[in-house]
Scaffold this motif. Structure first.
Motif, short mmCIF file in Angstrom:
data_model
loop_
_atom_site.label_atom_id
_atom_site.label_comp_id
_atom_site.label_asym_id
_atom_site.label_seq_id
_atom_site.Cartn_x
_atom_site.Cartn_y
_atom_site.Cartn_z
N GLU A 99 -79.00 5.28 7.08
CA GLU A 99 -79.49 6.11 8.29
C GLU A 99 -78.81 5.41 9.55
OE1 GLU A 99 -83.08 8.32 7.62
OE2 GLU A 99 -83.78 6.55 7.05
N VAL A 100 -79.06 4.59 10.11
CA VAL A 100 -78.48 3.86 11.09
C VAL A 100 -77.23 4.00 11.37
CG1 VAL A 100 -78.34 1.83 12.35
CG2 VAL A 100 -80.13 2.32 11.77
N LEU A 101 -77.00 3.10 9.64
CA LEU A 101 -74.88 3.48 9.41
C LEU A 101 -74.76 4.59 9.65
CD1 LEU A 101 -72.65 1.96 8.58
CD2 LEU A 101 -73.00 1.98 6.23
N LYS A 102 -74.55 5.25 9.45
CA LYS A 102 -74.25 7.15 9.24
C LYS A 102 -74.58 7.61 10.88
CE LYS A 102 -75.59 8.62 5.12
NZ LYS A 102 -76.56 9.40 4.20
N ARG A 105 -71.19 5.58 12.61
CA ARG A 105 -70.22 6.45 11.75
C ARG A 105 -69.60 7.79 12.89
NH1 ARG A 105 -68.65 2.32 11.98
NH2 ARG A 105 -68.53 0.67 10.31
N GLN A 106 -71.06 8.76 12.71
CA GLN A 106 -71.28 9.60 13.60
C GLN A 106 -70.04 10.09 15.38
OE1 GLN A 106 -74.71 11.67 12.09
NE2 GLN A 106 -73.69 12.19 10.34
N ARG A 107 -70.50 8.79 15.78
CA ARG A 107 -70.45 8.89 16.88
C ARG A 107 -69.07 8.44 18.17
NH1 ARG A 107 -74.75 9.51 20.25
NH2 ARG A 107 -73.85 7.45 21.97
N LYS A 108 -68.03 9.02 18.76
CA LYS A 108 -67.08 7.91 19.22
C LYS A 108 -67.52 7.07 19.74
CE LYS A 108 -63.27 9.99 21.90
NZ LYS A 108 -62.66 9.00 20.74
N GLU A 109 -68.14 6.42 20.31
CA GLU A 109 -68.55 5.31 20.75
C GLU A 109 -68.52 4.55 20.06
OE1 GLU A 109 -70.66 7.85 20.98
OE2 GLU A 109 -70.58 8.46 23.09
N SER A 110 -68.96 4.61 18.62
CA SER A 110 -69.58 3.55 17.90
C SER A 110 -68.40 3.37 16.56
CB SER A 110 -70.81 2.74 18.20
OG SER A 110 -71.40 4.44 17.14
N ASP A 111 -67.84 4.64 16.57
CA ASP A 111 -67.18 5.06 15.46
C ASP A 111 -66.65 3.77 14.13
OD1 ASP A 111 -65.35 5.09 16.89
OD2 ASP A 111 -64.89 7.02 15.72
N GLN A 112 -65.81 2.23 15.10
CA GLN A 112 -65.32 1.95 15.01
C GLN A 112 -65.51 0.29 14.91
OE1 GLN A 112 -62.16 1.98 13.62
NE2 GLN A 112 -62.31 4.87 13.87
N GLY A 134 -70.02 4.55 5.52
CA GLY A 134 -68.88 3.65 6.73
C GLY A 134 -68.93 2.03 6.48
N ALA A 135 -69.46 1.77 5.94
CA ALA A 135 -69.97 -0.08 5.75
C ALA A 135 -68.10 -1.12 6.08
CB ALA A 135 -71.05 -0.78 5.17
N ASN A 136 -68.28 -1.78 6.74
CA ASN A 136 -67.32 -2.67 6.55
C ASN A 136 -66.61 -3.79 5.57
OD1 ASN A 136 -67.27 -1.81 9.94
ND2 ASN A 136 -65.26 -1.75 8.89
#
Length: 182
Positions: A99-102, A105-112, A134-136
């Motif tokens: 849930e934290v990962l999702k 990834r949904q926020r522009k500030e942290s999606d990368q 979206g895990a690296n």
């Protein structure tokens, strides 16, 4: 453990992983894990690996989100820097690491922002869901301390070092970590 140690802290602790006589640390890593012993082991492994970063711990999803948004006592980015890397456990009370990962990834500030799942779970379903969210990278927590030291060296080279050398994969014990694009 003392009584004070067992109480939940409203903010993660920052502990440099290098001697104080060296240059100030600038790179921040956020470790999201409900077990403070795992964070202490990670700090010890970073010291042994001679890897330089500031490690903050968030014990649950609520703390992690507050930290990442700079709210609830985390607004001072000199004290609570924006992380260059998030190390995320999957199994936590109330809200899961997925849930934290999702949310990240949904926020522009942290999606990368690079997120490495560091979990005790070897279940293929957990691994697939982490990558789908979206895990690296996904790493099963090493059982031996030396494996954790190698893990810290590898993440430092891949995501923390100022000028990392491109590598496509690392070996940690019997595991092979392939760097994905998320």
């Amino acid at each position: 453990m003392s009584k004070q140690r067992n109480e939940r802290s409203p903010r993660p602790r920052a502990v440099p992983t290098e001697a104080t006589h060296l240059a100030p640390l600038k790179v921040t890593v956020l470790h999201v894990d409900d077990d403070p012993n795992d964070t202490e082991l990670l700090r010890a492994a970073a010291r042994k690996a001679d890897v330089r970063f500031i490690l903050h711990n968030a014990e649950d999803a609520e703390q992690a989100i507050a930290y990442l948004t700079g709210k609830d006592g985390y607004a001072d980015r000199n004290a609570y820097g924006v992380p260059a890397l998030v190390l995320l456990d999957l199994k936590m009370p109330r809200a899961t690491g997925l849930e934290v990962l999702k949310w990240i990834r949904q926020r522009k500030e942290s999606d990368q922002m690079p997120v490495v799942v560091l979990s005790g779970s070897e279940l293929e379903d957990d691994i697939q869901r982490a990558y789908a969210a979206g895990a690296n990278a996904y790493i099963v927590k090493p059982l031996e301390f030396e494996g954790l030291v190698q893990f810290v060296k590898n993440i430092s080279e891949a995501w923390i070092a100022p000028a990392p050398k491109p590598r496509q994969s690392f070996e940690i014990g019997r595991q092979r970590l392939s760097l994905g694009s998320g």
